[in-house]
Design an enzyme around this catalytic site. Structure first.
Site, mmCIF file in Angstrom:
data_model
loop_
_atom_site.group_PDB
_atom_site.id
_atom_site.type_symbol
_atom_site.label_atom_id
_atom_site.label_comp_id
_atom_site.label_asym_id
_atom_site.label_seq_id
_atom_site.Cartn_x
_atom_site.Cartn_y
_atom_site.Cartn_z
ATOM 1 N N ASN A 174 2.012 -0.176 -0.757
ATOM 2 C CA ASN A 174 2.273 0.891 -1.770
ATOM 3 C C ASN A 174 1.921 2.347 -1.851
ATOM 4 O O ASN A 174 1.089 2.625 -1.013
ATOM 5 C CB ASN A 174 2.091 0.952 -3.562
ATOM 6 N N TRP A 175 3.010 3.438 -1.699
ATOM 7 C CA TRP A 175 3.034 5.184 -0.749
ATOM 8 C C TRP A 175 2.622 5.234 -2.465
ATOM 9 O O TRP A 175 2.468 6.805 -2.087
ATOM 10 C CB TRP A 175 4.411 5.438 0.345
ATOM 11 N N LYS A 176 2.437 5.543 -3.212
ATOM 12 C CA LYS A 176 1.620 6.002 -4.497
ATOM 13 C C LYS A 176 2.511 7.252 -5.093
ATOM 14 O O LYS A 176 3.707 7.897 -4.101
ATOM 15 C CB LYS A 176 0.245 5.750 -5.026
ATOM 16 N N HIS A 190 0.867 -1.586 -12.164
ATOM 17 C CA HIS A 190 -0.605 -1.304 -11.338
ATOM 18 C C HIS A 190 -1.779 -0.325 -12.473
ATOM 19 O O HIS A 190 -0.998 -0.102 -13.147
ATOM 20 C CB HIS A 190 0.406 -0.344 -10.220
ATOM 21 N N GLU A 209 -3.214 2.043 -11.885
ATOM 22 C CA GLU A 209 -3.528 3.128 -11.905
ATOM 23 C C GLU A 209 -2.649 3.914 -13.214
ATOM 24 O O GLU A 209 -2.812 4.677 -13.422
ATOM 25 C CB GLU A 209 -2.305 3.974 -10.821
ATOM 26 N N GLU A 234 -5.096 -7.147 -7.700
ATOM 27 C CA GLU A 234 -6.206 -6.440 -7.162
ATOM 28 C C GLU A 234 -6.719 -5.708 -7.854
ATOM 29 O O GLU A 234 -7.230 -5.201 -9.413
ATOM 30 C CB GLU A 234 -5.282 -4.750 -7.721
ATOM 31 N N GLY A 253 -8.791 1.976 -3.012
ATOM 32 C CA GLY A 253 -8.745 2.918 -2.393
ATOM 33 C C GLY A 253 -10.473 2.699 -2.249
ATOM 34 O O GLY A 253 -10.817 4.380 -2.321
ATOM 35 N N SER A 269 -7.839 -2.537 -0.535
ATOM 36 C CA SER A 269 -8.749 -1.526 0.033
ATOM 37 C C SER A 269 -8.065 -2.664 1.300
ATOM 38 O O SER A 269 -8.992 -2.682 2.941
ATOM 39 C CB SER A 269 -10.426 -1.466 -0.121
ATOM 40 N N GLY A 275 -2.425 -0.072 -0.164
ATOM 41 C CA GLY A 275 -1.828 1.514 -0.826
ATOM 42 C C GLY A 275 -2.468 2.487 0.626
ATOM 43 O O GLY A 275 -1.012 2.783 1.501
ATOM 44 N N GLY A 276 -3.730 2.861 0.991
ATOM 45 C CA GLY A 276 -4.616 3.566 1.308
ATOM 46 C C GLY A 276 -3.115 4.075 3.179
ATOM 47 O O GLY A 276 -3.382 4.076 3.556
HETATM 48 P P1 PGA Z 1 -5.967 0.308 -1.772
HETATM 49 O O1 PGA Z 1 -4.294 0.429 -2.577
HETATM 50 O O2 PGA Z 1 -5.193 -0.421 -0.181
HETATM 51 O O3 PGA Z 1 -5.679 2.277 -1.224
HETATM 52 O O4 PGA Z 1 -6.829 0.104 -2.163
HETATM 53 C C1 PGA Z 1 -4.045 -0.326 -3.233
HETATM 54 C C2 PGA Z 1 -3.532 -0.529 -4.752
HETATM 55 O O5 PGA Z 1 -3.368 -0.020 -5.120
HETATM 56 O O6 PGA Z 1 -2.289 -1.304 -4.449
#
Ligand code: PGA
Length: 263
Positions: A23-25, A107, A109, A179, A185, A226, A247-248
């Site tokens: 997930n590159w956001k 998601h 966010e 999640e 994050g 994470s 994500g990250g």
């Molecule tokens: P993260 O993000 O790996 O940076 O914790 C995961 C996500 O939001 O899908």
């Protein structure tokens, strides 16, 4: 702390290939996205399923780079109507047209910053399925909900409301991404045993909604929050866990390759 070994689970998922979803956001510009996509295409050789979800703007170019490879493409959202006067929105059909097989929906966010409700997520899941996309439905509790002891309730509610009333046929696939919002994050994933317990709660909700053969054959659960190269195998080795949403650590080619290697 939960002990997953204490829970008797049918081990129906043992022979499914794990999936790693990136997930590159909104973290990469178009040129950065193209460059990372080229690296991924050239360097990922593992025989696991890999899906990358860039921002809308980058989808077409990244899709071109991945064409002819095994790397799959996904969107990070779609709208809940098939088409119409909805300025700024992107339809599931358009995602399909640019080569997406997946779409991340609900998601945390988006739930937090864009006010996405369970009802919106439900309608988006319906559109995604109708367009032939595989929804990756994100569910998870906030820290406050966890402190209030409401974690299982949140998981059951979000899973149920996203899916109740929908018919999933034998040719459709759905991924649920557990999640825990408070670790996204943060650099600190949760205890894998706790993820296993959460996945069991989600499975129970699915068994309450759909025939058991559909749950066994057409649903997968992945963990996100994470995930990195040091912890990924703790999650992918769990019973009833089919992969990870990253994500990250998916934004750096070496970190991402190490995750794939360690799956
Ligand atoms: P993260 O993000 O790996 O940076 O914790 C995961 C996500 O939001 O899908």
């Amino acid at each position: 702390m939960y002990n997953s070994k204490a829970i008797i689970l049918p081990n129906f998922m043992s022979d499914i290939k794990p999936i790693v979803i990136a997930n590159w956001k909104m973290k990469l510009g178009l040129q950065e996205a193209k460059s990372l996509a080229s690296d991924i295409k050239n360097k990922v050789t593992a025989q696991i399923e890999v899906a990358v979800c860039p921002s809308f703007i980058s989808l077409t170019e990244v899709g071109k780079i991945f064409s002819g490879s095994n790397i799959k493409l996904g969107g990070q959202d779609c709208f809940w109507e098939a088409n119409g006067a909805f300025t700024g929105e992107v339809s599931a059909k358009e995602l399909k047209e640019v080569g997406c097989e997946f779409v991340i929906l609900g998601h945390s966010e988006r739930r937090k910053y864009l006010g996405e409700t369970d009802e919106m997520v439900h309608k988006k899941v319906s559109q995604a399925l109708a367009a032939g996309l595989m929804p990756i439905i994100c569910v998870g509790e906030t820290f406050e909900q966890r402190q209030q002891g409401a974690k299982d309730y949140v998981l059951i509610q979000q899973t149920t409301k996203a899916l109740e009333g929908l018919e999933i046929n034998a040719s459709q696939q759905v991924i649920i991404a557990y999640e825990p919002v408070w670790v996204i994050g943060s650099g600190q994933a949760i205890d894998p045993n706790e993820a296993a317990a959460a996945h069991q709660v989600i499975y129970q909700s699915l068994f309450d909604l759909f025939p058991s053969d559909i749950v066994k054959n057409n649903f997968r659960i992945v963990y996100g929050g994470s995930v990195d190269e040091t912890n990924v195998s703790d999650f992918t080795n769990l019973d009833k866990t089919s992969g990870v949403l990253v994500g990250g650590a998916s934004l750096n080619i070496n970190d991402f390759l190490a995750i794939i290697k360690n799956v």
